[in-house]
Write a protein that holds these residues in place. Structure first.
Motif, PDB file in Angstrom:
ATOM      1  N   THR A 103       0.899   5.673   0.536  1.00  0.00           N
ATOM      2  CA  THR A 103       0.253   6.883   1.024  1.00  0.00           C
ATOM      3  C   THR A 103       1.113   8.074   0.663  1.00  0.00           C
ATOM      4  OG1 THR A 103      -0.784   5.755   2.915  1.00  0.00           O
ATOM      5  CG2 THR A 103      -0.583   8.158   3.042  1.00  0.00           C
ATOM      6  N   PRO A 158       0.842  -1.210   0.000  1.00  0.00           N
ATOM      7  CA  PRO A 158       0.000   0.000   0.000  1.00  0.00           C
ATOM      8  C   PRO A 158       0.868   1.246   0.000  1.00  0.00           C
ATOM      9  CG  PRO A 158       0.050  -1.021   2.178  1.00  0.00           C
ATOM     10  CD  PRO A 158       0.750  -1.959   1.262  1.00  0.00           C
ATOM     11  N   LYS A 215      -4.085   7.608  -1.311  1.00  0.00           N
ATOM     12  CA  LYS A 215      -3.775   6.225  -0.957  1.00  0.00           C
ATOM     13  C   LYS A 215      -4.083   5.283  -2.111  1.00  0.00           C
ATOM     14  CE  LYS A 215      -4.785   6.988   3.941  1.00  0.00           C
ATOM     15  NZ  LYS A 215      -5.487   6.510   5.145  1.00  0.00           N
ATOM     16  N   LYS A 216      -3.415   4.132  -2.057  1.00  0.00           N
ATOM     17  CA  LYS A 216      -3.722   3.055  -2.985  1.00  0.00           C
ATOM     18  C   LYS A 216      -3.385   1.750  -2.284  1.00  0.00           C
ATOM     19  CE  LYS A 216      -3.178   1.546  -7.760  1.00  0.00           C
ATOM     20  NZ  LYS A 216      -2.527   1.777  -9.075  1.00  0.00           N
ATOM     21  N   LYS A 274       1.168  12.144   1.399  1.00  0.00           N
ATOM     22  CA  LYS A 274       0.532  13.024   2.377  1.00  0.00           C
ATOM     23  C   LYS A 274       0.314  14.445   1.847  1.00  0.00           C
ATOM     24  CE  LYS A 274       2.400  10.481   6.301  1.00  0.00           C
ATOM     25  NZ  LYS A 274       3.285  10.529   7.502  1.00  0.00           N
ATOM     26  N   HIS A 324      -4.875  12.873   2.416  1.00  0.00           N
ATOM     27  CA  HIS A 324      -3.824  11.949   1.986  1.00  0.00           C
ATOM     28  C   HIS A 324      -4.300  11.061   0.841  1.00  0.00           C
ATOM     29  CE1 HIS A 324      -1.787  13.506   5.330  1.00  0.00           C
ATOM     30  NE2 HIS A 324      -2.118  12.603   6.241  1.00  0.00           N
TER      31      HIS A 324
END
Lengths: 116, 116
Positions: free
Chosen positions: B20, B18, B77-78, B22, B75
């Motif tokens: 992130t 994963p 995300k994936k 910011k 933020h």
């Protein structure tokens, strides 16, 4: 649909020379933006047009930069005379309208200017 | 005044993990927030936006972003990163100008490196 077109893609000039960039937005897009992106920084708005009128040019260095959008379609950004600190990528973007619902901007590939 | 901060110049992540990226913001009024991605020698591409509603916003290419009002963060995300996600990511905030014109402020960008 065709995207935002910009030319030239690259330009190298000497300081004190003049340069012009051209942008053709997506057909039907009323709002056009010019941004300056210095290496390592995010895009900074220079000028914003709504059709052929200027909406915001508060961050445009008007002593050397000028822009126009004749007929409310394509636009030209000019620098005269150029300084070393003008070296940057100049991005053109367009969106459907200026109103609060129209947020998504479509960006062209940019023109990379190097001033020596 | 509106501002956007991206505290990390670079984020490194392994493919499949994963990710992130910011972003924190400062804005008067309701925050309208955006993420754009920039691939080399190309203009910025819109990924997603938060205007109102659900704090988790889904966008293009499997990306999502979480709006947190108390922490003034947005933020990106994936769940599972791809090598092809490697690019420069920009967070942006909208300011409502006179007559409802949109004005956008961009962060300095975060370079995402996804390693195989």
């Amino acid at each position: 649909e065709a995207g935002v077109a910009q030319s030239p893609r690259y330009k190298i000039i000497e300081k004190r020379q003049s340069v012009a960039f051209w942008c053709n937005p997506i057909s039907g897009h009323a709002t056009l933006y010019w941004y300056q992106q210095i290496l390592g920084q995010g895009p900074k708005l220079l000028i914003q047009f709504q059709n052929n009128g200027v909406v915001d040019d508060s961050q445009l260095p008007k002593d050397r930069f000028s822009a126009e959008r004749l007929k409310g379609v394509d636009s030209t950004l000019k620098i005269q005379p150029a300084k070393l600190e003008d070296s940057a990528v100049y991005l053109c973007a367009s969106s459907l309208a200026y109103q609060r619902e129209a947020y998504e901007q479509y960006f062209g590939p940019g023109t990379r200017l190097t001033v020596t | 005044a509106q501002s956007v901060a991206q505290p990390e110049d670079q984020v490194n992540v392994a493919e499949g993990n994963p990710l992130t990226v910011k972003c924190t913001y400062s804005v008067s009024g309701n925050p309208y927030l955006f993420w754009y991605v920039q691939y080399p020698n190309r203009g910025l591409q819109f990924l997603l936006k938060y205007i109102t509603g659900d704090n988790l916003v889904k966008g293009s290419y499997g990306f999502e972003a979480e709006f947190n009002k108390s922490q003034t963060s947005f933020h990106l995300k994936k769940p599972s990163a791809l090598v092809s996600d490697s690019a420069l990511y920009f967070c942006a905030v909208r300011e409502e100008g006179l007559y409802n014109f949109n004005k956008f402020y961009f962060g300095s960008g975060t370079k995402l490196n996804v390693k195989p």
